[in-house]
Design a protein around this motif. Sequence first.
Motif: not given
Length: 314
Positions: A207-233
């Motif tokens: 994950x890059x330093x700006x991964x939170x911005x990527x996840x924010x964009x994804x969470x705008x599009x994805x349903x909450x149930x799926x967004x909660x299944x995003x894992x950053x390792x």
Amino acid sequence: MEKLPYHPLVIVTQEDLQKARELYGVQDVNSLRESLDILEKWLQKQPHLAEGSKYLSPANLERAFITAKGSVEETKRRLERMFTSRGMMPELCLNRTVEEFKDEWEVVNYVPLPKICPSDRSRVMVTQFLTEKLEKFSILAYFRLCFMVGEYRLNFDYTPAERFIIDFKNIHIGLLIKINPVVVKKAEVLCTEGIGTKIKGIHILNAPTFVDKIIHLLKQALREKLANRIHVHSTYEDLHKYIPKEILPKDYGGDEESCSKLSEKWKKLLRQEEARKIIQDTEKLVSDETKRHESKFNEEYMGMPGSFRRLAVD
């Protein structure tokens, strides 16, 4: 389908088949065959589905029945969604050729891993960004590639669920302007509501330093149930808690071939005549809306207009 067709890049063992059936309570072979026969006859009697259903492979039909937990009526709804949603979003899944991905393949690898994940019987898909130069990367072309590979694979696969690994090793902040939330939303709807894919997890690596911005964009599009299944390792060892080393490529501390080798094999396979024929047949899995008696699919099943209207892009 008691004897599985062999595929060098989509490996399904007899145990995988049995475990998938057990997972959804579909173990009586005679009952399974009777149900599939009912579904085939039902498709033939639907004016708007009859022509397209000629190109639905037995593997695809059985997979739909399995993931519908052995319910004939739920399978009918799933097939209705699949045929109709594909026609509603042709920019994602129709009029494709292998040649159109020449530029995209210079930027990304997108490969299904050969072996099924033993813990939950999911198939794992890996996306790797190969270069920091993103001029040739298109989010729409990327999803077209994903759906082409996925829909081809479903003719041979026997898995009730999928996981996605996204490796951001070579990514810079310029990726943000390439992520269109509306396209991501449409892809999610087609994947989960249309094709009926159960997504067990989205795993982000390097994950890059700006991964939170990527996840924010994804969470705008994805349903909450799926967004909660995003894992950053933060480590590959952490990834191994979800996906075992035995099926992961060497790139991530696993025992499988590297993603680059798997990608080359997929490119070669998809250019073969047999694969091209399957891809062409997949193009025909759409409903004929001129023959539908009543069409409220967009509102009743997809909720797409409302979803897109509510989508806010900062």
